[in-house]
Design an enzyme around this catalytic site. Structure first.
Site, PDB file in Angstrom:
ATOM      1  N   ASN A   7      -5.790 -11.193 -55.427  1.00 46.90           N
ATOM      2  CA  ASN A   7      -6.908 -12.062 -55.786  1.00 46.90           C
ATOM      3  C   ASN A   7      -8.036 -11.241 -56.414  1.00 46.90           C
ATOM      4  O   ASN A   7      -8.288 -10.093 -56.041  1.00 46.90           O
ATOM      5  CB  ASN A   7      -7.384 -12.924 -54.612  1.00 46.90           C
ATOM      6  CG  ASN A   7      -7.601 -12.177 -53.316  1.00 46.90           C
ATOM      7  OD1 ASN A   7      -7.043 -11.111 -53.093  1.00 46.90           O
ATOM      8  ND2 ASN A   7      -8.411 -12.741 -52.456  1.00 46.90           N
ATOM      9  N   CYS A  48      -6.501 -16.460 -57.613  1.00 44.97           N
ATOM     10  CA  CYS A  48      -5.680 -16.174 -56.440  1.00 44.97           C
ATOM     11  C   CYS A  48      -4.598 -15.148 -56.762  1.00 44.97           C
ATOM     12  O   CYS A  48      -4.209 -14.955 -57.930  1.00 44.97           O
ATOM     13  CB  CYS A  48      -5.001 -17.449 -55.954  1.00 44.97           C
ATOM     14  SG  CYS A  48      -6.105 -18.625 -55.166  1.00 44.97           S
ATOM     15  N   GLU A 104      -1.430 -15.371 -56.133  1.00 43.56           N
ATOM     16  CA  GLU A 104      -0.233 -16.011 -56.692  1.00 43.56           C
ATOM     17  C   GLU A 104      -0.402 -16.224 -58.193  1.00 43.56           C
ATOM     18  O   GLU A 104       0.542 -16.026 -58.978  1.00 43.56           O
ATOM     19  CB  GLU A 104       0.011 -17.370 -56.014  1.00 43.56           C
ATOM     20  CG  GLU A 104       0.301 -17.283 -54.529  1.00 43.56           C
ATOM     21  CD  GLU A 104      -0.953 -17.371 -53.652  1.00 43.56           C
ATOM     22  OE1 GLU A 104      -2.024 -16.886 -54.076  1.00 43.56           O
ATOM     23  OE2 GLU A 104      -0.839 -17.903 -52.543  1.00 43.56           O
ATOM     24  N   CYS A 119      -3.069 -22.028 -51.717  1.00 38.60           N
ATOM     25  CA  CYS A 119      -3.952 -23.165 -52.002  1.00 38.60           C
ATOM     26  C   CYS A 119      -3.204 -24.208 -52.833  1.00 38.60           C
ATOM     27  O   CYS A 119      -2.121 -23.944 -53.367  1.00 38.60           O
ATOM     28  CB  CYS A 119      -5.219 -22.686 -52.722  1.00 38.60           C
ATOM     29  SG  CYS A 119      -4.986 -22.365 -54.476  1.00 38.60           S
TER      30      CYS A 119
HETATM   31  N1  THU Z   1      -6.489 -16.741 -51.843  1.00 42.84           N
HETATM   32  C1  THU Z   1      -5.382 -16.284 -52.501  1.00 42.84           C
HETATM   33  O1  THU Z   1      -5.476 -15.381 -53.335  1.00 42.84           O
HETATM   34  N2  THU Z   1      -4.200 -16.855 -52.214  1.00 42.84           N
HETATM   35  C2  THU Z   1      -3.987 -17.747 -51.203  1.00 42.84           C
HETATM   36  O2  THU Z   1      -2.844 -18.135 -50.971  1.00 42.84           O
HETATM   37  C3  THU Z   1      -5.130 -18.241 -50.408  1.00 42.84           C
HETATM   38  C4  THU Z   1      -6.476 -17.833 -50.888  1.00 42.84           C
HETATM   39  C5  THU Z   1      -7.773 -16.071 -52.116  1.00 42.84           C
HETATM   40  C6  THU Z   1      -8.767 -16.796 -52.969  1.00 42.84           C
HETATM   41  C7  THU Z   1     -10.058 -16.111 -52.552  1.00 42.84           C
HETATM   42  O3  THU Z   1     -10.210 -14.909 -53.301  1.00 42.84           O
HETATM   43  C8  THU Z   1      -9.834 -15.743 -51.104  1.00 42.84           C
HETATM   44  O4  THU Z   1      -8.430 -15.798 -50.896  1.00 42.84           O
HETATM   45  C9  THU Z   1     -10.528 -16.651 -50.119  1.00 42.84           C
HETATM   46  O5  THU Z   1     -10.283 -17.977 -50.403  1.00 42.84           O
END
Ligand code: THU
Length: 130
Positions: free
Chosen positions: A39, A50, A52, A83
């Site tokens: 992320n 994110c 992913e 998410c």
């Molecule tokens: N986040 C991800 O990168 N992937 C997920 O599956 C859940 C959330 C990140 C987004 C943000 O940078 C942090 O986690 C908090 O929401």
């Protein structure tokens, strides 16, 4: 390299000055190549991306287009749930039965599929009458 090692390694590079919540994702494409993402947050919070999404972008940039397997890891009390937006992004590039392993840094793992993560996904089939 295993998807777990790849995701754990890239997670260390996460740019998370706002949430402090590091996430790593690794995708094995149908070619066999592994693509990773972490992320990347932004002072303008909605512009953050994110893990992913980063792994999918790396996969497309490398010339692969189909996902064979996914693993996501974070320091979470329970296996980290992708998410909603990332569930839709995974569904764009992977079949419903593609295995998705959700992990915690303390060793928990939950195995699910893209279809189970996003029942009733919107797909191109829904635009067939256009
Ligand atoms: N986040 C991800 O990168 N992937 C997920 O599956 C859940 C959330 C990140 C987004 C943000 O940078 C942090 O986690 C908090 O929401």
């Amino acid at each position: 390299m295993s998807l777990l090692t790849a995701a754990m390694t890239v997670r260390e590079n996460a740019y998370v000055p706002y949430s402090r919540f590091k996430v790593g994702a690794a995708i094995r494409a149908t070619s066999g190549k592994v693509h990773v993402g972490c992320n990347v947050e932004n002072a303008a919070y909605p512009e953050g991306t994110c893990a992913e999404a980063g792994a999918i972008a790396a996969m497309i940039a490398a010339g692969d287009t189909r996902i064979a397997e996914v693993l996501v890891i974070a320091d979470c009390p329970a296996p980290v749930p992708p998410c909603g937006g990332c569930r839709q992004k995974l569904a764009e590039f992977g079949a419903g039965d593609v295995k998705v392993t959700l992990c915690t840094t303390d060793g928990q793992a939950l195995t699910t599929t893209i279809a189970d993560l996003l029942p009733g996904a919107f797909t191109t089939a829904h635009m067939d009458s256009v």
